[in-house]
Every structure is written in structure tokens, then in C-alpha cells.
Scaffold this motif. Structure first.
Motif, PDB file in Angstrom:
ATOM      1  N   TYR A  20      -7.822  14.665   0.471  1.00 48.52           N
ATOM      2  CA  TYR A  20      -8.192  14.181  -0.861  1.00 48.52           C
ATOM      3  C   TYR A  20      -6.945  13.886  -1.693  1.00 48.52           C
ATOM      4  O   TYR A  20      -6.784  12.789  -2.240  1.00 48.52           O
ATOM      5  CB  TYR A  20      -9.071  15.224  -1.559  1.00 48.52           C
ATOM      6  CG  TYR A  20      -9.325  14.960  -3.022  1.00 48.52           C
ATOM      7  CD1 TYR A  20     -10.288  14.049  -3.432  1.00 48.52           C
ATOM      8  CD2 TYR A  20      -8.603  15.642  -4.012  1.00 48.52           C
ATOM      9  CE1 TYR A  20     -10.517  13.813  -4.785  1.00 48.52           C
ATOM     10  CE2 TYR A  20      -8.831  15.412  -5.357  1.00 48.52           C
ATOM     11  CZ  TYR A  20      -9.779  14.493  -5.743  1.00 48.52           C
ATOM     12  OH  TYR A  20     -10.008  14.261  -7.075  1.00 48.52           O
ATOM     13  N   PHE A  21      -6.056  14.882  -1.790  1.00 45.83           N
ATOM     14  CA  PHE A  21      -4.864  14.674  -2.626  1.00 45.83           C
ATOM     15  C   PHE A  21      -3.922  13.633  -2.016  1.00 45.83           C
ATOM     16  O   PHE A  21      -3.282  12.875  -2.740  1.00 45.83           O
ATOM     17  CB  PHE A  21      -4.149  16.008  -2.876  1.00 45.83           C
ATOM     18  CG  PHE A  21      -4.841  16.845  -3.920  1.00 45.83           C
ATOM     19  CD1 PHE A  21      -4.752  16.534  -5.270  1.00 45.83           C
ATOM     20  CD2 PHE A  21      -5.629  17.931  -3.558  1.00 45.83           C
ATOM     21  CE1 PHE A  21      -5.417  17.281  -6.244  1.00 45.83           C
ATOM     22  CE2 PHE A  21      -6.300  18.697  -4.516  1.00 45.83           C
ATOM     23  CZ  PHE A  21      -6.193  18.359  -5.860  1.00 45.83           C
ATOM     24  N   LYS A  22      -3.863  13.591  -0.697  1.00 43.90           N
ATOM     25  CA  LYS A  22      -3.016  12.606  -0.024  1.00 43.90           C
ATOM     26  C   LYS A  22      -3.513  11.188  -0.354  1.00 43.90           C
ATOM     27  O   LYS A  22      -2.732  10.326  -0.757  1.00 43.90           O
ATOM     28  CB  LYS A  22      -3.067  12.855   1.490  1.00 43.90           C
ATOM     29  CG  LYS A  22      -2.050  12.113   2.301  1.00 43.90           C
ATOM     30  CD  LYS A  22      -2.033  12.715   3.701  1.00 43.90           C
ATOM     31  CE  LYS A  22      -2.107  11.746   4.850  1.00 43.90           C
ATOM     32  NZ  LYS A  22      -2.621  10.448   4.758  1.00 43.90           N
ATOM     33  N   ARG A  23      -4.812  10.968  -0.195  1.00 44.37           N
ATOM     34  CA  ARG A  23      -5.360   9.619  -0.448  1.00 44.37           C
ATOM     35  C   ARG A  23      -5.325   9.276  -1.939  1.00 44.37           C
ATOM     36  O   ARG A  23      -5.126   8.119  -2.307  1.00 44.37           O
ATOM     37  CB  ARG A  23      -6.796   9.511   0.090  1.00 44.37           C
ATOM     38  CG  ARG A  23      -6.839   9.584   1.605  1.00 44.37           C
ATOM     39  CD  ARG A  23      -8.232   9.307   2.157  1.00 44.37           C
ATOM     40  NE  ARG A  23      -8.255   9.525   3.599  1.00 44.37           N
ATOM     41  CZ  ARG A  23      -9.261   9.153   4.390  1.00 44.37           C
ATOM     42  NH1 ARG A  23     -10.318   8.559   3.888  1.00 44.37           N
ATOM     43  NH2 ARG A  23      -9.205   9.385   5.689  1.00 44.37           N
ATOM     44  N   LEU A  24      -5.521  10.291  -2.781  1.00 43.60           N
ATOM     45  CA  LEU A  24      -5.456  10.055  -4.219  1.00 43.60           C
ATOM     46  C   LEU A  24      -4.035   9.618  -4.603  1.00 43.60           C
ATOM     47  O   LEU A  24      -3.850   8.717  -5.436  1.00 43.60           O
ATOM     48  CB  LEU A  24      -5.838  11.338  -4.956  1.00 43.60           C
ATOM     49  CG  LEU A  24      -6.337  11.230  -6.391  1.00 43.60           C
ATOM     50  CD1 LEU A  24      -7.461  10.217  -6.520  1.00 43.60           C
ATOM     51  CD2 LEU A  24      -6.795  12.604  -6.882  1.00 43.60           C
ATOM     52  N   ALA A  25      -3.042  10.237  -3.977  1.00 46.07           N
ATOM     53  CA  ALA A  25      -1.652   9.832  -4.224  1.00 46.07           C
ATOM     54  C   ALA A  25      -1.432   8.386  -3.778  1.00 46.07           C
ATOM     55  O   ALA A  25      -0.784   7.604  -4.472  1.00 46.07           O
ATOM     56  CB  ALA A  25      -0.682  10.767  -3.488  1.00 46.07           C
ATOM     57  N   ASP A  26      -2.032   8.037  -2.625  1.00 44.63           N
ATOM     58  CA  ASP A  26      -1.854   6.682  -2.085  1.00 44.63           C
ATOM     59  C   ASP A  26      -2.393   5.603  -3.018  1.00 44.63           C
ATOM     60  O   ASP A  26      -1.866   4.497  -3.048  1.00 44.63           O
ATOM     61  CB  ASP A  26      -2.553   6.544  -0.721  1.00 44.63           C
ATOM     62  CG  ASP A  26      -1.811   7.316   0.373  1.00 44.63           C
ATOM     63  OD1 ASP A  26      -0.630   7.685   0.139  1.00 44.63           O
ATOM     64  OD2 ASP A  26      -2.405   7.549   1.442  1.00 44.63           O
ATOM     65  N   ILE A  27      -3.459   5.910  -3.763  1.00 47.18           N
ATOM     66  CA  ILE A  27      -4.026   4.872  -4.644  1.00 47.18           C
ATOM     67  C   ILE A  27      -3.552   5.051  -6.091  1.00 47.18           C
ATOM     68  O   ILE A  27      -4.042   4.379  -6.986  1.00 47.18           O
ATOM     69  CB  ILE A  27      -5.578   4.839  -4.597  1.00 47.18           C
ATOM     70  CG1 ILE A  27      -6.169   6.196  -4.983  1.00 47.18           C
ATOM     71  CG2 ILE A  27      -6.078   4.385  -3.241  1.00 47.18           C
ATOM     72  CD1 ILE A  27      -7.665   6.143  -5.251  1.00 47.18           C
TER      73      ILE A  27
END
Ligand SMILES: [Zn+2]
Length: 472
Positions: free
Chosen positions: A267-274
Motif C-alpha cells: 500500500y505505502f509503496k504504491r501510494l509513494a509511486d503515485i
């Protein structure tokens, strides 16, 4: 036969066998009127819980399904609180998929509504009504999916089950608990789709689809402070009001450690990506707990994005204080209730011991509250499954957005099914992110859904179900 022929024949056979026949395409523009008709009909049933009266909605759904030859069953622990199960049979090659929605809604204060809460009024692109977000869209999506699978005669590798359940809003004993205990064979499945996700729109565009794959586990704690009763004119050192207040303050100030799991890490990884700039840096920082950057990001979340802070850890929130009954009497006892939401990896016994150390006061007992009804705590749903991939593909197609696996900080009925081993995914219709704060969210004074997003949600569910259940 020349070897190349054999190879090419083999290639033809294998592609023929492997190719998934594309499911017939429903005539979506034509189906919108029918979708809206059922949605409005459901909104007009007052199934406020309490008392529920979910049978009104269950009967409506049942006659629609019966009329089209889809077998249904009703299960009711109490006559007015029926649960409806419908099933389309597949060839049994794979385990069933369950589509779930709840038929009850939370109560209303009619004076707060611009349009009457059970009128299903259409205005300015919205449909207004209690349940327009929570949870009529899942009922209509499940209903339309079954009707279309049947009408289009789609061959299925697995049964598709639709459960319209009662009692989700605080009375699970007549709903999911009853179904899971007494009628589990009728809803048992490999996968389940239900409420629990969040798909926010910003400026009319979907930012991401949050797919709920795991939930925190509620642990309601009760603090009881004991002391000597006496006259209020003479202060006593063991006054339980004082001891309880200190204990509550200590627990509220306690920063429990960051604990990530597969879902929250992704979740946090993908949130960082966007995200970009400072926001992206913060989401990345908490992926490496322990350092100063993670600490600073966590501080920021606690103040500015409290939901992120809660997703990082077992959270502790004092919610009820109870002590004293008269101005001039020191009571002998005072109580507080603490809403603890554990990350699934937490050990409750060890957590309670740690809480006692934080309180550090022998006059205060810490116990698990027995007066609060709990759903059975469930396990985790995989994010490397074919179901999650099918959801991601459908989200990309319909929203041109990324899917984020989400750990729900609250609890839904999926926790009961996860505890039984069903892989459950929470997916919701898209909502403008400012609409909740404006007072139109689930459980708010008013509730509304974007009509276009309701239709898009039905199409999304159709694609997920046909991808997972269509003959391969
Ligand atoms: Zn709900």
C-alpha cells in the motif's frame, strides 16, 4: 507427417484450448435504465437497522431472480431479517465466487435531508438516499451480474453465489454470523467480493482503487480504577477518577511501534509511486521503520493523515469514560473503554501486558470488555492471487488507475468469511473525495452516489466476475 505440421497442429490445438472465449458483451447503455430501476427500488425500502426489516429488500431481489430462473434460498434467524442466497451453477472445475452486499442501512435523521432519505431522488447526476453508498451498489452489482450471466448463458468454471445479507450494521448475529455458522455450505467459496474498499476521485478522475485485503482486529479494552470512596471535601490520594484519568492519558500518548505486513507494505509503496515530492518521500520513509525519516513521517501522519498512522500500527483510542455520580462523593470505582485495533500480527495477550506497563498503576485493572459484540477475526487475503490480478486488470480498464491493497482500520463482515478461509476483496464504487467531508458519505446526515459511478461499478464487477468464473 512432417514435423512442422505436427508442431503447427499442436499449436492450433493448444491455442484453441487455452484461449478464453471472450464473455458476450452486455448492452450496457440499454442496461442502465434497468440498473437504476432496481437501485431506486432498493433505496425506497426502509431497512434502517434497528430494526432492520431486511426481508423487504430480500423479497424484492428474490422475485427478480426467480422470474429469470435463478435458484434462490431464504434464511432467517428472525422472520423480518431474511438473508437471500442465489446461485448460478458452474461446471465445478473451480471453487465458487461469492458476491456479497448487505440489505440493512443505518438509521436516519429525516430533518437533515434535502431529499427524503428513502425517496431515491435523482438530482444533478446523483442519486440520494440512505444506502446509496452503503451498501445498495453491491446489491445491484451482484444482482445485475447474476441476471446477465444467466441471460447471456455464460459458461462458468465455478458457481457464482450472491448473498444479500441482513444485519451488517451492528447486528451480525442475524446476518453473517448466522450464515457462517448455520448455512456455511450455501455460501462457501474460494473468493468473495464485498464492501470495504475505497475508490476516491479527485477533479473527476479516479486517483486509485483501494482494495481491502485485510482488516485490523478490534480489541475492546476496559480499564477499571479502584479506590476508597469518601466525601468530596477531603481529597484522597487513591481517588479512582484521578488514577483512571492518568491511565487514559498514558495510553492515548503511547506511540505503539510501526508494524507492516504484505498489504500495508505494498500500500505505502504504491501510494509513494503515485505521489510526488514530500508526500512520496513520507510514504517511502515509513517502509523503513526505526529511523528519523520514518519517525518524522509518522509524526506528520498522526496530525495530518491519521488513517495512514493507524494503518501502520496497532491503534489505541479512548472512547468512553464512566465514573462518579454525585458532586460531593468520591466513587470507589471508575471505568474507561479503549478501542484498540490490532494489526493482524499482534498477540492480544502480549499487547495487554504492554498496555499495563504503559499505565504502570496497580490500582487500574485492564481487561477485555465482555459487553461489546465482536465479529470473528479473520485472516489475510492474498495479493498475489488470480483474483487480485483480475481486480487490478478491471480497475485499470475502467478507471485507468492503480489498485492499492488496503488494510481496513475498521471491521466488515468479510472478517467472518476470511476466518473461514475465503479470500475476500473489498471493492467500492468511485466517490469524489470531497463528497464525504461535505456530508454525503456513508452513515452521514445525507448520502448520495454519482449515478455514472454506479453504472461503472456494475461494469467493473461484471468484468471481475467473468474473468474469474468464465470457462477458461
Ligand atoms: Zn456497509
Amino acid at each position: 507427417m512432417p514435423r512442422t505440421w505436427i508442431l503447427s497442429i499442436a499449436a492450433v490445438i493448444s491455442t484453441t484450448m487455452l484461449a478464453q472465449a471472450p464473455p458476450p458483451a452486455p448492452d450496457w447503455p440499454r442496461l442502465e435504465a434497468e440498473t437504476l430501476q432496481h437501485f431506486q427500488a432498493l433505496l425506497r425500502f426502509d431497512t434502517s437497522n434497528p430494526p432492520g426489516n431486511e426481508k423487504l429488500a430480500a423479497d424484492y431481489l428474490r422475485q427478480l431472480l426467480d422470474r429469470e430462473g435463478i435458484p434462490t434460498q431464504m434464511f432467517a434467524l428472525e422472520p423480518a431479517r431474511a438473508n437471500l442466497v442465489a446461485r448460478l451453477k458452474g461446471n465445478g472445475r473451480r471453487q465458487p465466487i461469492l458476491l456479497m452486499g448487505h440489505t440493512d442501512v443505518v438509521t436516519v435523521d429525516p430533518g437533515k435531508w434535502t431529499f427524503p432519505p428513502f425517496s431515491a431522488t435523482r438530482d444533478g447526476g446523483y442519486v440520494y438516499g440512505r444506502g446509496s453508498l452503503d451498501d445498495r451498489p453491491h446489491l445491484v452489482a451482484g444482482l445485475m451480474t447474476l441476471l446477465l450471466l444467466k441471460r447471456l448463458n455464460v459458461p462458468l468454471d465455478r458457481d457464482v453465489i450472491f448473498l444479500a445479507e441482513a444485519g451488517e450494521e451492528g447486528t451480525t448475529r442475524v446476518g453473517i454470523d448466522f450464515m457462517a455458522r448455520d448455512h456455511y455450505q450455501d455460501i462457501s467459496a474460494e473468493y468473495c467480493l464485498a464492501e470495504g474498499g475505497e475508490t476516491p476521485r479527485v477533479g473527476g478522475k479516479v486517483k486509485y482503487a483501494g482494495i481491502e485485503t485485510v482488516e485490523k482486529i478490534p480489541l475492546p479494552l476496559e480499564l477499571t480504577a479502584h479506590g476508597t470512596s469518601g466525601h468530596g471535601s477531603i481529597p484522597l490520594m487513591d481517588n479512582p477518577i484521578v488514577h483512571l484519568s492518568r491511565a487514559v492519558a498514558a495510553l492515548a500518548a503511547w506511540r505503539t511501534p510501526i508494524r507492516l505486513n504484505d498489504t500495508t507494505r505494498e500500500y505505502f509503496k504504491r501510494l509513494a509511486d503515485i505521489s510526488s515530492g514530500d508526500a512520496a518521500a513520507r510514504y517511502r520513509a515509513v517502509l523503513v521503520p526505526g529511523g528519523a525519516a520514518a519517525q518524522a513521517a509518522d509524526d506528520y501522519f498522526l496530525r495530518q493523515e491519521p488513517r495512514q498512522a493507524s494503518m501502520l500500527r496497532t491503534s489505541v483510542t479512548p472512547t468512553i469514560l464512566n465514573g462518579g455520580y454525585r458532586f460531593n462523593v468520591i466513587p470507589s470505582e471508575a471505568k474507561a473503554t479503549i478501542d484498540v485495533r490490532m494489526v493482524p500480527e499482534e498477540n492480544p495477550g502480549a499487547f495487554i501486558e504492554a498496555a499495563k506497563k504503559v499505565i504502570n498503576d496497580p490500582a487500574v485493572d485492564v481487561t477485555i470488555s465482555k459487553s461489546i459484540d465482536q465479529r470473528t477475526a479473520g485472516g489475510t487475503t492474498r495479493i498475489d492471487s488470480e483474483a487480485f490480478k483480475a481486480i487490478e486488470a478491471a480497475v485499470t480498464k475502467h478507471y485507468q488507475a492503480i489498485s492499492l491493497p488496503v488494510m481496513q482500520t475498521g471491521a466488515t463482515d468479510m472478517s467472518v468469511l476470511r476466518a473461514k478461509g475465503i479470500q475476500c476483496y473489498g471493492v467500492n464504487a468511485a466517490v469524489d473525495s470531497e463528497d464525504g467531508p461535505k456530508g454525503f458519505g456513508p452513515h452521514s446526515d445525507q448520502e448520495r452516489v454519482l449515478e455514472s459511478e454506479l453504472y461503472r461499478f456494475v461494469r467493473l464487477e461484471w468484468d471481475i466476475v467473468t474473468a474469474l468464473a468464465g470457462v477458461k
